[in-house]
Motif scaffolding. Structure first.
Motif, PDB file in Angstrom:
ATOM      1  N   ARG A  20       0.833  -1.213   0.000  1.00 52.17           N
ATOM      2  CA  ARG A  20       0.000   0.000   0.000  1.00 52.17           C
ATOM      3  C   ARG A  20       0.862   1.255   0.000  1.00 52.17           C
ATOM      4  NH1 ARG A  20      -5.284  -1.217   3.676  1.00 52.17           N
ATOM      5  NH2 ARG A  20      -6.220  -2.533   2.114  1.00 52.17           N
ATOM      6  N   LEU A  21       1.903   1.231   0.835  1.00 46.89           N
ATOM      7  CA  LEU A  21       2.778   2.409   0.937  1.00 46.89           C
ATOM      8  C   LEU A  21       3.445   2.687  -0.404  1.00 46.89           C
ATOM      9  CD1 LEU A  21       4.422   1.987   4.449  1.00 46.89           C
ATOM     10  CD2 LEU A  21       2.742   3.682   3.737  1.00 46.89           C
ATOM     11  N   LEU A  22       3.905   1.624  -1.067  1.00 48.42           N
ATOM     12  CA  LEU A  22       4.556   1.819  -2.366  1.00 48.42           C
ATOM     13  C   LEU A  22       3.575   2.404  -3.380  1.00 48.42           C
ATOM     14  CD1 LEU A  22       7.013  -1.157  -2.920  1.00 48.42           C
ATOM     15  CD2 LEU A  22       7.538   1.270  -2.737  1.00 48.42           C
ATOM     16  N   ARG A  23       2.323   1.933  -3.334  1.00 47.30           N
ATOM     17  CA  ARG A  23       1.322   2.461  -4.268  1.00 47.30           C
ATOM     18  C   ARG A  23       1.083   3.949  -4.004  1.00 47.30           C
ATOM     19  NH1 ARG A  23      -3.433  -1.501  -3.734  1.00 47.30           N
ATOM     20  NH2 ARG A  23      -2.185  -3.353  -3.818  1.00 47.30           N
ATOM     21  N   ILE A  24       1.015   4.312  -2.722  1.00 50.65           N
ATOM     22  CA  ILE A  24       0.773   5.731  -2.382  1.00 50.65           C
ATOM     23  C   ILE A  24       1.960   6.583  -2.812  1.00 50.65           C
ATOM     24  CG2 ILE A  24       0.473   7.352  -0.455  1.00 50.65           C
ATOM     25  CD1 ILE A  24      -1.096   5.092   0.973  1.00 50.65           C
ATOM     26  N   VAL A  25       3.163   6.084  -2.556  1.00 52.32           N
ATOM     27  CA  VAL A  25       4.362   6.849  -2.906  1.00 52.32           C
ATOM     28  C   VAL A  25       4.444   7.075  -4.420  1.00 52.32           C
ATOM     29  CG1 VAL A  25       6.887   6.707  -2.940  1.00 52.32           C
ATOM     30  CG2 VAL A  25       5.656   6.208  -0.854  1.00 52.32           C
TER      31      VAL A  25
ATOM     32  N   TYR B 235       2.118  12.104  -4.222  1.00 54.18           N
ATOM     33  CA  TYR B 235       3.482  12.631  -4.251  1.00 54.18           C
ATOM     34  C   TYR B 235       3.859  13.209  -5.611  1.00 54.18           C
ATOM     35  CZ  TYR B 235       4.409  10.931   0.395  1.00 54.18           C
ATOM     36  OH  TYR B 235       4.378  10.753   1.748  1.00 54.18           O
ATOM     37  N   GLY B 236       3.373  12.587  -6.658  1.00 53.22           N
ATOM     38  CA  GLY B 236       3.662  13.085  -7.996  1.00 53.22           C
ATOM     39  C   GLY B 236       5.132  13.006  -8.372  1.00 53.22           C
ATOM     40  N   PHE B 237       5.860  11.985  -7.867  1.00 53.59           N
ATOM     41  CA  PHE B 237       7.266  11.842  -8.262  1.00 53.59           C
ATOM     42  C   PHE B 237       7.346  11.467  -9.745  1.00 53.59           C
ATOM     43  CE2 PHE B 237       8.000  10.602  -3.635  1.00 53.59           C
ATOM     44  CZ  PHE B 237       8.569  11.826  -3.324  1.00 53.59           C
ATOM     45  N   PRO B 238       8.353  12.002 -10.450  1.00 52.66           N
ATOM     46  CA  PRO B 238       8.416  11.721 -11.895  1.00 52.66           C
ATOM     47  C   PRO B 238       8.820  10.282 -12.217  1.00 52.66           C
ATOM     48  CG  PRO B 238      10.269  13.112 -11.212  1.00 52.66           C
ATOM     49  CD  PRO B 238       9.405  12.924 -10.010  1.00 52.66           C
ATOM     50  N   HIS B 239       9.577   9.603 -11.295  1.00 54.40           N
ATOM     51  CA  HIS B 239      10.031   8.245 -11.594  1.00 54.40           C
ATOM     52  C   HIS B 239       9.422   7.253 -10.616  1.00 54.40           C
ATOM     53  CE1 HIS B 239      12.775  10.090 -14.303  1.00 54.40           C
ATOM     54  NE2 HIS B 239      13.285  10.828 -13.328  1.00 54.40           N
ATOM     55  N   LYS B 240       9.307   6.005 -11.068  1.00 55.72           N
ATOM     56  CA  LYS B 240       8.707   4.966 -10.226  1.00 55.72           C
ATOM     57  C   LYS B 240       9.666   4.596  -9.083  1.00 55.72           C
ATOM     58  CE  LYS B 240       5.929   0.912 -10.469  1.00 55.72           C
ATOM     59  NZ  LYS B 240       6.225  -0.436 -10.342  1.00 55.72           N
ATOM     60  N   ILE B 241       9.110   4.431  -7.877  1.00 54.92           N
ATOM     61  CA  ILE B 241       9.920   4.004  -6.732  1.00 54.92           C
ATOM     62  C   ILE B 241       9.560   2.549  -6.450  1.00 54.92           C
ATOM     63  CG2 ILE B 241      10.390   4.426  -4.287  1.00 54.92           C
ATOM     64  CD1 ILE B 241       9.511   7.376  -4.921  1.00 54.92           C
TER      65      ILE B 241
ATOM     66  N   ARG C 253      14.047   2.536  -0.688  1.00 57.61           N
ATOM     67  CA  ARG C 253      14.229   3.724  -1.524  1.00 57.61           C
ATOM     68  C   ARG C 253      13.132   4.766  -1.211  1.00 57.61           C
ATOM     69  NH1 ARG C 253      16.807   6.242  -4.939  1.00 57.61           N
ATOM     70  NH2 ARG C 253      15.977   7.183  -6.822  1.00 57.61           N
ATOM     71  N   ALA C 254      11.908   4.247  -1.001  1.00 58.61           N
ATOM     72  CA  ALA C 254      10.796   5.148  -0.678  1.00 58.61           C
ATOM     73  C   ALA C 254      11.087   5.904   0.620  1.00 58.61           C
ATOM     74  CB  ALA C 254       9.505   4.341  -0.537  1.00 58.61           C
TER      75      ALA C 254
END
Ligand SMILES: [Fe+2]
Ligand SMILES: [Fe+2]
Length: 434
Positions: A207-212, A217-223, A228-229
């Motif tokens: 769940r946390l990875l999906r939210i991140v 967050y709108g980060f440009p690259h996948k975490i 790393r998150a």
């Protein structure tokens, strides 16, 4: 828009053409600044006459700029210019519905004026079949009136301390949540520690990875990984987020017949999102804590609904019949209101003091020793009640504490931006959390 109450709502399509102030989402490359632009902390950013570039827009976002004075611009209507034209009859209907919700607010205050206008716009779009990101305005359901409401024999004689003891027993903290809280309470917990704790719970990690990786967050690259998150988002921030996700699970496990739990959770999530956005404009670093504060702020209502169902039912029915604030009726009909009992519950759970304070004082933020964070939740709660996203039982928009609003030093334009950002984050987060 005129300043008077009546002229303000004359037609659906009147546009504010008096100023060239545009909010951040409306700024485009090649627009020219009509005056110098400064960051919230007063730092000079761009000079009058600057032609905006994509790079400028990125920097303005980083500095938390919410608006800019643009040469020759006309302020559009709350950034909803892409919406279809509204039939005046639909607008009138929407206005009637929304004004009902605002009966306890001072409509001479610019914040309430803006929120009423945003609320009418959204309702009108909803009535026209157009919904921003599918966010629905909710009408809180009411308990069955024939079910012993307010009868003498229905009155519970529980005293508040007993009530709290039972609640703690009812929802014992899951081990992982207790460990997360322990990590948060340690002054120097490392990124590795929180990653270790969270990774023991695979559902939580996913769940946390999906939210991140979401618009939250709108980060440009996948975490891809949790470690790393934690590095990118921050140890404290990730711990707070993990706590929020686990707390939502506790909500889901509490049985509640008096209100629609889905609607309660939607109100809590939306309040968390708005609070985090407002906290960002106040340059608070751990905005995730405010997100959790928003998730938790009405938890006391669940305690009351569960342990004093007869009084709670009477309060809900009276609030509707008498068009009064539910919080005021709690004060009259129950030994403790939901802020007080919620704050005490979080204290028992050993959650950080800031969350206890937020929960305890969100309806009276200036009573708190440090009122900033309760004031953020107070305003977030008002915004979410204005927009009608879910409900914790309240049908009306609570009155704005003007001192609390003044304390936050936010521009009214921030509200427009907060509503737009909430729309873009809410559906995704709701899917991940519910
Ligand atoms: Fe509340
Ligand atoms: Fe609330």
């Amino acid at each position: 828009m005129g300043g008077g109450r009546d002229s303000f709502f004359l037609t659906p399509l009147d546009r504010d053409t008096s100023m060239g102030i545009l909010n951040l989402a409306e700024l485009k490359p090649d627009m020219v600044l009509a005056s110098d632009l400064k960051a919230r902390n007063g730092r000079f950013l761009l000079a009058k006459g600057t032609r905006l570039t994509t790079q400028h827009l990125r920097v303005l976002k980083i500095w938390g700029v919410v608006e800019a004075d643009i040469a020759g611009a006309e302020s559009s209507e709350e950034g909803l210019e892409a919406a279809p034209e509204i039939d005046p009859a639909v607008w009138k209907r929407a206005e009637t519905i929304c004004r009902e919700r605002f009966i306890l607010t001072d409509l001479d205050h610019p914040v309430n004026q803006k929120l009423l206008r945003l609320s009418i716009l959204r309702k009108a779009h909803e009535l026209s079949g157009w919904r921003p990101h599918g966010v629905l305005q909710a009408e809180p359901s009411l308990p069955d009136e024939a079910n012993g409401a307010g009868t003498e024999e229905g009155l519970s004689l529980l005293d508040p301390s007993q009530l709290l003891k039972e609640e703690v027993r009812l929802s014992t903290l899951p081990v992982i949540l207790a460990q997360i809280i322990e990590t948060i309470n340690k002054p120097n917990s490392s990124p590795k520690e929180i990653a270790n704790v969270v990774s023991r719970d695979t559902t939580l990690s996913a769940r946390l990875l999906r939210i991140v990786n979401s618009a939250f967050y709108g980060f440009p690259h996948k975490i891809d990984t949790l470690s790393r998150a934690v590095l990118i988002v921050g140890t404290k921030q990730m711990s707070a987020l993990a706590m929020g996700v686990k707390v939502i699970n506790i909500f889901k496990s509490i049985p509640c017949d008096l209100i629609d739990m889905k609607s309660f959770l939607e109100h809590s999530i939306a309040c968390g999102i708005v609070a985090r956005i407002l906290a960002g404009h106040r340059s608070i670093t751990n905005t995730e804590r405010l997100f959790v504060g928003g998730l938790l702020h009405d938890i006391g209502r669940l305690v009351l609904y569960n342990h004093m169902p007869h009084e709670a039912r009477s309060a809900l029915l009276a609030a509707k019949a008498e068009k009064r604030l539910l919080n005021d009726l709690e004060d009259e009909m129950m030994p403790w209101n939901h802020g007080r009992i919620g704050g005490s519950l979080l204290k028992k759970w050993r959650l950080p003091v800031s969350l206890e304070t937020i929960t305890r004082y969100h309806h009276a933020p200036t009573v708190a020793k440090d009122p900033t964070e309760p004031a953020i939740i107070h305003v977030a709660d008002i915004i979410v009640n204005s927009l009608g996203i879910g409900s914790s039982g309240e049908r009306l928009v609570p009155p704005l504490n003007q001192r609390a609003w003044g304390l936050l030093e936010l521009s009214v334009n921030t509200l427009v931006l907060a509503v737009q950002q909430t729309d873009s984050q809410f559906q995704e987060l709701r899917r991940f959390l519910l």
